[in-house]
Motif scaffolding. Structure first.
Motif, PDB file in Angstrom:
ATOM      1  N   TYR A   1      -0.201  -5.636  -4.682  1.00 38.80           N
ATOM      2  CA  TYR A   1       0.133  -5.149  -3.339  1.00 38.80           C
ATOM      3  C   TYR A   1       1.647  -5.124  -3.132  1.00 38.80           C
ATOM      4  CZ  TYR A   1       0.190  -4.693   1.733  1.00 38.80           C
ATOM      5  OH  TYR A   1       0.423  -4.255   3.007  1.00 38.80           O
TER       6      TYR A   1
ATOM      7  N   TYR B   1       6.710   0.688  -5.387  1.00 36.51           N
ATOM      8  CA  TYR B   1       6.250   1.760  -6.269  1.00 36.51           C
ATOM      9  C   TYR B   1       4.842   2.173  -5.838  1.00 36.51           C
ATOM     10  CZ  TYR B   1      10.090   0.014  -9.130  1.00 36.51           C
ATOM     11  OH  TYR B   1      11.316  -0.397  -9.575  1.00 36.51           O
ATOM     12  N   PRO B   2       4.761   3.062  -4.867  1.00 36.89           N
ATOM     13  CA  PRO B   2       3.447   3.476  -4.352  1.00 36.89           C
ATOM     14  C   PRO B   2       2.585   4.098  -5.449  1.00 36.89           C
ATOM     15  CG  PRO B   2       5.221   4.225  -2.905  1.00 36.89           C
ATOM     16  CD  PRO B   2       5.867   3.727  -4.156  1.00 36.89           C
ATOM     17  N   ILE B   3       1.296   4.014  -5.260  1.00 37.62           N
ATOM     18  CA  ILE B   3       0.348   4.611  -6.187  1.00 37.62           C
ATOM     19  C   ILE B   3       0.556   6.117  -6.208  1.00 37.62           C
ATOM     20  CG2 ILE B   3      -2.110   5.077  -6.595  1.00 37.62           C
ATOM     21  CD1 ILE B   3      -2.601   2.230  -5.446  1.00 37.62           C
TER      22      ILE B   3
ATOM     23  N   GLY C   1       3.236  -2.309  -4.949  1.00 42.21           N
ATOM     24  CA  GLY C   1       2.968  -1.051  -4.274  1.00 42.21           C
ATOM     25  C   GLY C   1       3.914  -0.752  -3.131  1.00 42.21           C
TER      26      GLY C   1
ATOM     27  N   ARG D   1      -5.010  -0.220 -10.439  1.00 40.92           N
ATOM     28  CA  ARG D   1      -4.286  -0.827  -9.320  1.00 40.92           C
ATOM     29  C   ARG D   1      -5.115  -0.775  -8.039  1.00 40.92           C
ATOM     30  NH1 ARG D   1       1.469   1.957  -8.880  1.00 40.92           N
ATOM     31  NH2 ARG D   1       1.618   0.545  -7.099  1.00 40.92           N
TER      32      ARG D   1
ATOM     33  N   GLU E   1      -3.309   3.662 -12.595  1.00 42.69           N
ATOM     34  CA  GLU E   1      -3.224   3.751 -11.136  1.00 42.69           C
ATOM     35  C   GLU E   1      -4.579   3.439 -10.486  1.00 42.69           C
ATOM     36  OE1 GLU E   1      -0.355   3.519 -10.301  1.00 42.69           O
ATOM     37  OE2 GLU E   1       0.658   5.428  -9.916  1.00 42.69           O
TER      38      GLU E   1
ATOM     39  N   SER F   1      -3.448   8.331  -1.177  1.00 46.09           N
ATOM     40  CA  SER F   1      -2.688   8.673  -2.380  1.00 46.09           C
ATOM     41  C   SER F   1      -2.936  10.105  -2.844  1.00 46.09           C
ATOM     42  CB  SER F   1      -3.044   7.704  -3.515  1.00 46.09           C
ATOM     43  OG  SER F   1      -2.804   6.364  -3.140  1.00 46.09           O
TER      44      SER F   1
ATOM     45  N   VAL G   1      -7.168   3.729   0.272  1.00 48.51           N
ATOM     46  CA  VAL G   1      -5.985   3.830  -0.591  1.00 48.51           C
ATOM     47  C   VAL G   1      -6.025   5.116  -1.407  1.00 48.51           C
ATOM     48  CG1 VAL G   1      -4.762   2.795  -2.540  1.00 48.51           C
ATOM     49  CG2 VAL G   1      -5.622   1.344  -0.704  1.00 48.51           C
TER      50      VAL G   1
END
Length: 316
Positions: free
Chosen positions: A294, A300-302, A297, A71, A68, A99, A95
């Motif tokens: 990107y 599938y978000p961080i 994301g 990413r 992660e 998160s 970011v």
């Protein structure tokens, strides 16, 4: 782009295209994979810096925290490639904040530490390699790049000393809101400078990867490029890419790499082919992978969380 065009005006375009077509794809892929491994090394270093300021990062999914963080690193690289003024570093902190709710000012301090350590190790490695490769006959362009790097190193170390020594008295003169932000940035910068052997080790490995990527590009193209020459060209390119006047140093970096490769003895066709292949890896592959990361994301978000080690300064 003007600088790039001027540096290749004497190049036979057909010969360059032929050289690119005859490149060994296996060595090129090896160079590409080695460069992408740099993202993992940078993630491990960032995790170390965050731990130094009291943030232990955990992955909330099976892919783990390093994946992660990698990413996020790629998103920052991608933003740096399409914006000026190194805005990707700011975006990376944003970011991580979204998160994990980690304090953005503190994480900004860890990124500032990254830049300080990067420049320090980069300049030391560049000076040492230049002495070995160009003993007694340093090209003007390489000498100028080395002087620029040395100047940057003096500035960042002086700034760090001011923050560390005079920071506690300086912040008293700031407005209360700015004072809180400054103290958190100061904490992230000063406190993250811990565990020096690991910090220096990760940074040195990163620059070694840069030099080896350039060298493997030369092997793929079948040109007579020594590892020392490749290392100098790669580090000069990295140094020029830090100048925040074009996205990712576009144009300036290519011209600098071409000049150094010419000085180490490559003919114009080989210079153009190596420069193009290297920037395909160090710039355009980052853009392509960054867009992909990107897009992923969006679905599938961080997924990260942090445990915070309590400090007396956390409430400042």
């Amino acid at each position: 782009m003007v600088l790039t065009v001027r540096s290749v005006t004497t190049v036979d375009v057909d010969a360059v295209l032929t050289s690119l077509q005859e490149a060994d794809p296996l060595w090129f892929v090896a160079a590409l994979c080695l460069f992408q491994g740099l993202g993992i090394v940078r993630s491990l270093r960032w995790q170390l810096l965050l731990e130094n300021v009291g943030y232990t990062v955990h992955g909330d999914s099976r892919i783990g925290s390093i994946t992660e963080l990698t990413r996020i690193i790629y998103l920052g690289w991608f933003a740096n490639c399409v914006t000026v003024a190194r805005l990707g570093d700011v975006y990376r902190c944003s970011v991580l904040h979204r998160s994990t709710d980690a304090d953005i000012s503190v994480t900004a301090g860890t990124v500032l530490t990254e830049r300080i350590v990067d420049i320090a190790i980069l300049v030391v490695a560049l000076v040492a390699t230049v002495i070995v490769v160009f003993w007694g006959d340093v090209p003007p362009a390489v000498l100028q790049a080395t002087m620029i790097g040395t100047g940057l190193l003096i500035v960042v170390i002086s700034g760090l000393l001011v923050i560390d020594r005079a920071g506690r008295s300086f912040d008293r003169w700031l407005p209360s809101r700015v004072q809180r932000i400054y103290r958190r940035v100061r904490r992230g910068t000063v406190d993250s400078l811990d565990r020096y052997p690991q910090l220096v080790g990760y940074t040195a490995i990163g620059w070694l990867f840069e030099g080896m990527t350039m060298y493997l590009v030369g092997v793929a193209l079948g040109v007579d490029l020594s590892f020392g020459g490749a290392f100098v060209a790669a580090l000069v390119g990295v140094l020029l890419s830090t100048i925040p006047i074009t996205p990712g140093g576009l144009g300036v970096t290519e011209a600098g790499i071409a000049l150094v490769l010419g000085w180490v003895g490559l003919d114009p066709t080989a210079v153009a082919a190596v420069t193009i292949c290297y920037r395909l890896i160090s710039y355009w592959s980052v853009v392509g992978i960054g867009v992909t990361v990107y897009a992923i994301g969006l679905w599938y978000p961080i997924s990260l969380s942090v445990n915070r080690r309590t400090r007396s300064t956390d409430q400042l």
